[in-house]
Design an enzyme around this catalytic site. Sequence first.
Site, mmCIF file in Angstrom:
data_model
loop_
_atom_site.group_PDB
_atom_site.id
_atom_site.type_symbol
_atom_site.label_atom_id
_atom_site.label_comp_id
_atom_site.label_asym_id
_atom_site.label_seq_id
_atom_site.Cartn_x
_atom_site.Cartn_y
_atom_site.Cartn_z
ATOM 1 N N HIS A 1 8.570 3.312 8.602
ATOM 2 C CA HIS A 1 8.457 2.432 9.776
ATOM 3 C C HIS A 1 7.239 2.868 10.598
ATOM 4 C CE1 HIS A 1 9.824 -0.330 12.850
ATOM 5 N NE2 HIS A 1 9.538 0.607 13.732
ATOM 6 N N ASP B 1 16.383 0.196 11.548
ATOM 7 C CA ASP B 1 15.430 1.233 11.956
ATOM 8 C C ASP B 1 16.100 2.363 12.731
ATOM 9 O OD1 ASP B 1 13.349 -0.269 10.792
ATOM 10 O OD2 ASP B 1 13.014 -1.373 12.657
ATOM 11 N N SER C 1 7.378 6.928 10.857
ATOM 12 C CA SER C 1 8.604 7.680 10.567
ATOM 13 C C SER C 1 9.153 7.255 9.214
ATOM 14 C CB SER C 1 9.688 7.367 11.608
ATOM 15 O OG SER C 1 9.213 7.508 12.932
ATOM 16 N N GLU D 1 22.313 0.405 11.056
ATOM 17 C CA GLU D 1 21.566 0.092 12.282
ATOM 18 C C GLU D 1 20.074 -0.054 11.953
ATOM 19 O OE1 GLU D 1 20.193 1.951 16.524
ATOM 20 O OE2 GLU D 1 21.659 3.090 15.351
ATOM 21 N N SER E 1 0.823 -1.211 0.000
ATOM 22 C CA SER E 1 0.000 0.000 0.000
ATOM 23 C C SER E 1 0.861 1.267 0.000
ATOM 24 C CB SER E 1 -0.990 0.010 1.169
ATOM 25 O OG SER E 1 -0.344 0.200 2.398
ATOM 26 N N ASN F 1 13.247 4.339 4.251
ATOM 27 C CA ASN F 1 12.324 3.299 4.714
ATOM 28 C C ASN F 1 11.191 3.973 5.476
ATOM 29 O OD1 ASN F 1 11.412 0.616 5.377
ATOM 30 N ND2 ASN F 1 12.218 0.926 7.449
HETATM 31 C C1 GRF Z 1 3.861 -0.621 6.758
HETATM 32 O O1 GRF Z 1 3.211 -0.530 7.990
HETATM 33 C C2 GRF Z 1 5.254 -0.063 6.867
HETATM 34 O O2 GRF Z 1 5.358 0.992 7.773
HETATM 35 C C3 GRF Z 1 6.055 -1.233 7.341
HETATM 36 O O3 GRF Z 1 5.483 -2.355 6.700
HETATM 37 C C4 GRF Z 1 4.120 -2.073 6.366
HETATM 38 C C5 GRF Z 1 4.013 -2.283 4.883
HETATM 39 O O4 GRF Z 1 2.690 -2.142 4.420
HETATM 40 N N1 GRF Z 1 7.461 -1.057 7.062
HETATM 41 P P1 GRF Z 1 2.409 -2.007 2.864
HETATM 42 O O5 GRF Z 1 3.019 -3.251 2.207
HETATM 43 O O6 GRF Z 1 3.084 -0.760 2.391
HETATM 44 O O7 GRF Z 1 0.939 -1.967 2.711
#
Ligand code: GRF
Length: 196
Positions: free
Chosen positions: A111, A147, A138, A145, A15, A109
């Site tokens: 998170h 995250d 975030s 490291e 998503s 990334n």
């Molecule tokens: C999201 O919550 C993202 O923050 C985390 O993994 C999930 C991925 O969801 N790293 P999607 O595949 O982007 O729907």
Amino acid sequence: MNKARTAILISGRGSNMMALVEAASAADFPAEIACVVSNRADAKGLDFAAGRGIPIRVIDHKAFASREAFEAALDAYLRSMNVEAIALAGFMRVLTAQFIAGWDGRMINIHPSLLPAYKGLHTHERAIADGAKVAGCSVHLVTAELDGGPVLLQAEVPVLAGDTPDVLAARVLKEEHRIYPQALAWLAERIIEERE
Ligand code: GRF
């Protein structure tokens, strides 16, 4: 317009990848999505990307004898596509320091926590169990490291009485989809500037 060629790496639903693709479809967005790569052939997001005419590639980590061999194949594909930036979007493989060094300052990334709180998995379960009143997400630069790289952008949401991890996750996800394109735009603008 001169755009930064960006790869999105996924492992599942995708998503956040979809939010980035939507944002990048605007003429004035500074990144173009060069390809979407998954380490899993069954990642749901792949169909969406293919439907948008974006090159997709499955690089199955299980087909390689080591993490390094998997990453060498991934790196070779990304370089062959002239990728300049990487956005990890639910990509569930830990990357080695060596791979990360090759993309220093060019990989981000998303998170689902307010880093540095709740690195790792099950962030929403842990926030609820702790009685946290605020949760969020975030976008950070990827460093060796896990995250732990510099945070570029965050968004907060309230944790409400009676929240389950799924309910909280959905509230946070909406914010993820809002801030991830913004952060990618900043990274892309910096890359374009560096080129000139
Ligand atoms: C999201 O919550 C993202 O923050 C985390 O993994 C999930 C991925 O969801 N790293 P999607 O595949 O982007 O729907």
